[in-house]
Design a protein around this motif. Structure first.
Motif, PDB file in Angstrom:
ATOM      1  N   LYS A 130       1.035  -1.214   0.359  1.00  0.00           N
ATOM      2  CA  LYS A 130       0.136  -0.047   0.081  1.00  0.00           C
ATOM      3  C   LYS A 130       0.398   1.371   0.061  1.00  0.00           C
ATOM      4  O   LYS A 130       1.786   1.072   0.542  1.00  0.00           O
ATOM      5  N   LEU A 131       0.270   1.599  -0.315  1.00  0.00           N
ATOM      6  CA  LEU A 131       0.979   3.913  -0.666  1.00  0.00           C
ATOM      7  C   LEU A 131       0.953   4.356   0.870  1.00  0.00           C
ATOM      8  O   LEU A 131      -0.080   4.579   1.456  1.00  0.00           O
ATOM      9  N   PRO A 132       1.676   5.108   1.278  1.00  0.00           N
ATOM     10  CA  PRO A 132       2.007   5.174   2.587  1.00  0.00           C
ATOM     11  C   PRO A 132       1.231   7.063   2.581  1.00  0.00           C
ATOM     12  O   PRO A 132       1.290   7.606   1.750  1.00  0.00           O
ATOM     13  N   ASP A 133       0.500   7.471   3.817  1.00  0.00           N
ATOM     14  CA  ASP A 133       0.292   8.715   3.709  1.00  0.00           C
ATOM     15  C   ASP A 133       1.296   9.505   3.316  1.00  0.00           C
ATOM     16  O   ASP A 133       0.688  10.556   2.735  1.00  0.00           O
ATOM     17  N   ASP A 134       2.325   9.546   2.946  1.00  0.00           N
ATOM     18  CA  ASP A 134       3.583  10.608   2.515  1.00  0.00           C
ATOM     19  C   ASP A 134       3.946  10.317   0.971  1.00  0.00           C
ATOM     20  O   ASP A 134       4.687  11.278   0.702  1.00  0.00           O
ATOM     21  N   PHE A 135       2.656   9.645   0.260  1.00  0.00           N
ATOM     22  CA  PHE A 135       3.084   9.509  -0.964  1.00  0.00           C
ATOM     23  C   PHE A 135       2.977  11.376  -1.589  1.00  0.00           C
ATOM     24  O   PHE A 135       2.132  11.263  -1.062  1.00  0.00           O
ATOM     25  N   PRO A 136       3.056  11.611  -2.759  1.00  0.00           N
ATOM     26  CA  PRO A 136       4.807  10.379  -2.690  1.00  0.00           C
ATOM     27  C   PRO A 136       6.091  10.718  -2.989  1.00  0.00           C
ATOM     28  O   PRO A 136       6.355  12.173  -2.732  1.00  0.00           O
ATOM     29  N   SER A 137       6.933   9.911  -3.249  1.00  0.00           N
ATOM     30  CA  SER A 137       8.198   9.594  -2.583  1.00  0.00           C
ATOM     31  C   SER A 137       9.033  10.179  -3.484  1.00  0.00           C
ATOM     32  O   SER A 137       8.786  10.699  -4.892  1.00  0.00           O
ATOM     33  N   SER A 138      10.294  10.664  -3.773  1.00  0.00           N
ATOM     34  CA  SER A 138      10.868  11.473  -4.127  1.00  0.00           C
ATOM     35  C   SER A 138      11.342  10.604  -5.626  1.00  0.00           C
ATOM     36  O   SER A 138      11.583  11.011  -6.637  1.00  0.00           O
ATOM     37  N   GLU A 139      11.675   9.165  -5.706  1.00  0.00           N
ATOM     38  CA  GLU A 139      11.736   8.031  -6.418  1.00  0.00           C
ATOM     39  C   GLU A 139      10.929   6.878  -6.234  1.00  0.00           C
ATOM     40  O   GLU A 139      10.709   6.852  -4.761  1.00  0.00           O
ATOM     41  N   GLY A 140      10.859   6.207  -6.846  1.00  0.00           N
ATOM     42  CA  GLY A 140       9.739   4.952  -6.879  1.00  0.00           C
ATOM     43  C   GLY A 140       9.273   4.204  -8.056  1.00  0.00           C
ATOM     44  O   GLY A 140       9.989   3.990  -9.180  1.00  0.00           O
ATOM     45  N   GLN A 141       8.703   3.086  -7.316  1.00  0.00           N
ATOM     46  CA  GLN A 141       8.376   2.222  -8.291  1.00  0.00           C
ATOM     47  C   GLN A 141       7.197   1.316  -8.342  1.00  0.00           C
ATOM     48  O   GLN A 141       6.627   0.576  -6.573  1.00  0.00           O
ATOM     49  N   MET A 142       6.498   1.199  -9.069  1.00  0.00           N
ATOM     50  CA  MET A 142       5.150   0.116  -8.528  1.00  0.00           C
ATOM     51  C   MET A 142       5.465  -0.836 -10.056  1.00  0.00           C
ATOM     52  O   MET A 142       5.268  -0.557 -10.751  1.00  0.00           O
ATOM     53  N   PHE A 143       5.425  -2.331  -8.955  1.00  0.00           N
ATOM     54  CA  PHE A 143       4.873  -2.627 -10.011  1.00  0.00           C
ATOM     55  C   PHE A 143       4.002  -4.065  -9.901  1.00  0.00           C
ATOM     56  O   PHE A 143       3.401  -4.332  -9.110  1.00  0.00           O
ATOM     57  N   ASN A 144       3.763  -4.646 -10.763  1.00  0.00           N
ATOM     58  CA  ASN A 144       2.770  -5.531 -10.833  1.00  0.00           C
ATOM     59  C   ASN A 144       2.627  -6.779 -12.418  1.00  0.00           C
ATOM     60  O   ASN A 144       4.168  -6.659 -12.920  1.00  0.00           O
ATOM     61  N   CYS A 145       2.066  -7.842 -12.238  1.00  0.00           N
ATOM     62  CA  CYS A 145       2.169  -8.632 -13.681  1.00  0.00           C
ATOM     63  C   CYS A 145       2.633  -8.517 -14.987  1.00  0.00           C
ATOM     64  O   CYS A 145       2.849  -8.669 -15.664  1.00  0.00           O
ATOM     65  N   ASP A 146       1.416  -6.759 -15.169  1.00  0.00           N
ATOM     66  CA  ASP A 146       1.729  -6.486 -16.422  1.00  0.00           C
ATOM     67  C   ASP A 146       2.781  -5.170 -16.635  1.00  0.00           C
ATOM     68  O   ASP A 146       3.521  -5.018 -18.052  1.00  0.00           O
ATOM     69  N   ARG A 147       3.483  -4.515 -15.557  1.00  0.00           N
ATOM     70  CA  ARG A 147       4.202  -3.346 -15.810  1.00  0.00           C
ATOM     71  C   ARG A 147       4.963  -3.271 -14.712  1.00  0.00           C
ATOM     72  O   ARG A 147       4.042  -2.990 -13.209  1.00  0.00           O
ATOM     73  N   GLU A 148       5.301  -2.206 -15.407  1.00  0.00           N
ATOM     74  CA  GLU A 148       6.800  -0.774 -13.361  1.00  0.00           C
ATOM     75  C   GLU A 148       6.469  -0.619 -14.485  1.00  0.00           C
ATOM     76  O   GLU A 148       6.534   0.152 -15.528  1.00  0.00           O
ATOM     77  N   LEU A 149       5.673   0.801 -13.676  1.00  0.00           N
ATOM     78  CA  LEU A 149       6.122   2.300 -13.496  1.00  0.00           C
ATOM     79  C   LEU A 149       7.351   2.818 -12.584  1.00  0.00           C
ATOM     80  O   LEU A 149       7.589   2.527 -11.140  1.00  0.00           O
ATOM     81  N   ARG A 150       7.782   4.166 -13.329  1.00  0.00           N
ATOM     82  CA  ARG A 150       9.528   4.172 -12.155  1.00  0.00           C
ATOM     83  C   ARG A 150       8.611   6.149 -12.464  1.00  0.00           C
ATOM     84  O   ARG A 150       8.395   6.687 -13.669  1.00  0.00           O
ATOM     85  N   TRP A 151       9.217   6.676 -11.371  1.00  0.00           N
ATOM     86  CA  TRP A 151       9.188   7.787 -11.054  1.00  0.00           C
ATOM     87  C   TRP A 151      10.960   8.602 -10.409  1.00  0.00           C
ATOM     88  O   TRP A 151      11.158   8.038  -9.565  1.00  0.00           O
TER      89      TRP A 151
END
Length: 185
Positions: free
Chosen positions: A45-66
């Motif tokens: 789960k995303l924490p309350d202080d999201f967004p972070s300076s950098e990060g990634q979300m991943f699942n079986c279809d894709r990865e997002l990097r910011w």
């Protein structure tokens, strides 16, 4: 579907990044967040202080990097299910490729990924993994758990690995299984 690597056409505000991440997250999705003073470990789960300076979300279809750039965020997507709305292919502007080569430029290979054991001494603190994700670190494996994996994005013309994305192998499901795409034997 064919693999796709793209960048968000515009830099996003924090609010827009939150909306994009929530829109692209499918169950199960995991996050690895980085701030200048800490990392989250892999969390569900995303924490309350999201967004972070950098990060990634991943699942079986894709990865997002910011990554933060001043007060906005640049975003990269590594998709195994074709183009993603709002993202521009990183190879579309290459004049040295024919249109058919642009469509089949990427191939992917998926392999197991292994998390570090929680007693690993090379890190100052134990890395965090959710109980719902099998990180294959010599702990007893649950048969019906998603497994941590990695997906290589390989440029077919040069056979060069350009990106390694985190992904999830889903148990007993036709979708999101380990696949090799764009390969000829």
């Amino acid at each position: 579907m064919s693999p796709f690597v793209g960048v968000c056409q515009d830099l996003l505000t924090g609010t827009e990044l939150i909306e994009l991440v929530q829109q692209q997250a499918t169950a199960p999705s995991y996050y690895f967040l980085r701030w200048s003073h800490q990392v989250s470990g892999i969390v569900e789960k995303l924490p309350d202080d999201f967004p972070s300076s950098e990060g990634q979300m991943f699942n079986c279809d894709r990865e997002l990097r910011w990554k933060r750039q001043n007060d906005r965020y640049s975003v990269l997507v590594l998709s195994n299910t074709g183009e993603v709305t709002g993202f521009k292919s990183i190879i579309k502007d290459r004049d040295d490729l024919r249109e058919s080569e642009k469509e089949s430029y990427w191939k992917t290979e998926q392999r197991p990924a292994y998390g570090y054991p929680t007693n690993e001494t090379r890190f100052p603190r134990s890395l965090i993994y959710p109980k719902s994700l099998d990180v294959r670190n010599n702990q007893p494996s649950q048969k019906n758990q998603p497994k941590l994996a990695q997906r290589y994005f390989i440029a077919q013309p040069t056979a060069t690995v350009h990106f390694v994305a985190l992904t999830v192998e889903m148990p007993n499901s036709d979708s999101c299984q380990p696949v090799l795409t764009g390969l000829s034997f």
